[in-house]
Design a protein around this motif. Sequence first.
Motif, short mmCIF file in Angstrom:
data_model
loop_
_atom_site.label_atom_id
_atom_site.label_comp_id
_atom_site.label_asym_id
_atom_site.label_seq_id
_atom_site.Cartn_x
_atom_site.Cartn_y
_atom_site.Cartn_z
N GLY A 52 0.82 -1.20 0.00
CA GLY A 52 0.00 0.00 0.00
C GLY A 52 0.85 1.26 0.00
O GLY A 52 2.06 1.22 -0.17
N HIS A 53 0.21 2.38 0.19
CA HIS A 53 0.89 3.66 0.24
C HIS A 53 0.05 4.64 1.05
O HIS A 53 -1.13 4.40 1.31
N TYR A 54 0.66 5.74 1.45
CA TYR A 54 -0.05 6.77 2.19
C TYR A 54 0.49 8.14 1.81
O TYR A 54 1.63 8.27 1.36
N LEU A 55 -0.35 9.15 2.00
CA LEU A 55 0.03 10.52 1.65
C LEU A 55 0.92 11.09 2.74
O LEU A 55 0.57 11.07 3.92
N LYS A 71 3.84 17.46 -0.67
CA LYS A 71 2.96 16.30 -0.53
C LYS A 71 3.34 15.25 -1.55
O LYS A 71 3.53 15.56 -2.73
N TRP A 73 3.19 10.58 -2.22
CA TRP A 73 2.77 9.26 -1.78
C TRP A 73 4.00 8.45 -1.41
O TRP A 73 4.93 8.33 -2.20
N ARG A 74 3.98 7.87 -0.20
CA ARG A 74 5.08 7.03 0.28
C ARG A 74 4.61 5.58 0.27
O ARG A 74 3.57 5.24 0.82
N GLU A 75 5.40 4.73 -0.38
CA GLU A 75 5.06 3.32 -0.52
C GLU A 75 5.37 2.55 0.77
O GLU A 75 6.30 2.89 1.49
N LYS A 76 4.58 1.53 1.02
CA LYS A 76 4.84 0.60 2.11
C LYS A 76 5.05 -0.77 1.50
O LYS A 76 4.48 -1.09 0.46
N SER A 87 8.00 1.39 5.67
CA SER A 87 7.85 2.42 4.65
C SER A 87 9.15 2.53 3.87
O SER A 87 10.22 2.17 4.36
#
Length: 147
Positions: A52-55, A71, A73-76, A87
């Motif tokens: 997944g990813h998050y902002l 801003k 998106w950082r990948e997990k 992360s």
Amino acid sequence: MIMSRLFNYCGYKIQDIQISTRDQQVSVYLTRKSRKSFICYRCKSPMERRRGHYLMQLQELPIMNFRTIVKLWREKGHCPQCNKARSEHIEFVADETPHFTHRYAWWIGEMCEFAAVKRVADFTKFDNMTVRRIDFARIKQMLNEDT
């Protein structure tokens, strides 16, 4: 465009820049240049599958008293070395806190060279412990480079 010269981040390109005079804020939206493999922020080993990813919102150096937010998106993913979900490592994120860029954290540390931590915290409107942690990490890094 002059703004693209100010916001030069390794591996990322500018998708959009929004300037709000009402909020006195500049928002810079970044996208990854390529969908390359990503590495763990903790052990720096390549990660396997994406989870997944998050902002992520980072504070950057202010521009003309306008607060600057970056801003992206950082990948997990799953790190086989740590055997945990981690992360990805992003070069320009400060090691001391994941809410600032390296440039901004270094600038705050430089401010602490000629002013008290409390004064810098009041000036930047950050928590006293955040500024203290950034300053302490910068001093440790400078001492390690000398030896």
